[in-house]
Design an enzyme around this catalytic site. Structure first.
Site, short mmCIF file in Angstrom:
data_model
loop_
_atom_site.label_atom_id
_atom_site.label_comp_id
_atom_site.label_asym_id
_atom_site.label_seq_id
_atom_site.Cartn_x
_atom_site.Cartn_y
_atom_site.Cartn_z
N ASP A 15 0.84 -1.19 0.00
CA ASP A 15 0.00 0.00 0.00
C ASP A 15 0.87 1.24 0.00
OD1 ASP A 15 -2.64 -0.52 -0.06
OD2 ASP A 15 -3.06 0.16 1.97
N HIS A 126 -9.81 5.37 4.38
CA HIS A 126 -10.82 4.33 4.18
C HIS A 126 -10.21 2.98 4.57
CE1 HIS A 126 -14.64 3.31 1.67
NE2 HIS A 126 -14.40 2.34 2.56
N LEU A 127 -10.60 2.55 5.75
CA LEU A 127 -10.09 1.29 6.32
C LEU A 127 -10.27 0.14 5.33
CD1 LEU A 127 -9.16 0.38 9.25
CD2 LEU A 127 -11.51 -0.42 9.53
N HIS A 128 -9.29 -0.74 5.25
CA HIS A 128 -9.47 -1.96 4.44
C HIS A 128 -8.50 -3.02 4.90
CE1 HIS A 128 -6.62 0.71 2.37
NE2 HIS A 128 -5.99 -0.37 1.94
N ALA A 129 -8.98 -4.25 4.90
CA ALA A 129 -8.14 -5.40 5.23
C ALA A 129 -7.54 -5.93 3.94
CB ALA A 129 -8.97 -6.49 5.89
#
Ligand SMILES: [Zn+2]
Length: 173
Positions: A15, A126-129
């Site tokens: 990321d 924006h949270l994401h796994a």
């Protein structure tokens, strides 16, 4: 340790690396964009949606089948999510693992979140796994392929297979 091996040890760091080369859509949140354009789910490789979550294939996969699981709402931290949203998020991670076991025959997984820019979040708002499928011996295999590990054609093909698997599992219509 070569950079490639370091990244495979902590794949969610990609990321951060992506954010450095500006590979995302400028300032626009791509997860919100995907959420708001369901008619483009196939092109965007959105595999399924829940009332509170969206599951997409990472366009810059670390390994084949690398998924992102995000709350539908633009929210950067767990503290901003309701219990219902948190539960659905975790259930979607569970379902993502099941789909990856079926489609790419993953033998293991790295699953992680980056919270905040200093922790490597390329999209901190924006949270994401990340779910990164793994196979026995994959580090050796992929070190040989190096940057060629991402084959663009295979992303569409894989998205099709995973969409079918999601449908078969009752995750989408
Ligand atoms: Zn967003």
């Amino acid at each position: 340790m070569p950079e490639f091996h370091k990244n495979l040890w902590a794949p969610w760091r990609m990321d951060y690396i992506r954010s450095l080369d500006g590979a995302e859509h400028g300032d626009e949140c791509f997860l919100c964009h995907y959420r708001d354009t369901p008619e483009q789910d196939q092109a965007n490789h959105v595999l399924w949606r829940g009332p509170h979550t969206i599951v997409v294939m990472n366009r810059f996969p670390y390994t084949n089948g690398h998924l992102l699981v995000a709350p539908a709402r633009h929210e950067g931290d767990f503290s901003g999510l309701s219990d219902e949203e948190l539960l659905e998020l975790q259930k979607s991670v569970r379902d993502g693992v099941a789909v990856l076991r079926k489609t790419v025959r993953a033998q293991g997984f790295n699953i992680g979140y980056n919270l905040g820019q200093c922790a490597g979040a390329g999209l901190p708002g924006h949270l994401h796994a990340h779910i990164v499928p793994r196979w026995s011996g994959d580090t050796n295999f992929m070190a040989i392929l190096g940057d060629a590990r991402v084959i663009p054609d295979s992303l569409d093909t894989l998205a099709g297979l995973m969409t079918e698997a999601a449908r078969a599992a009752g995750l989408r219509s």
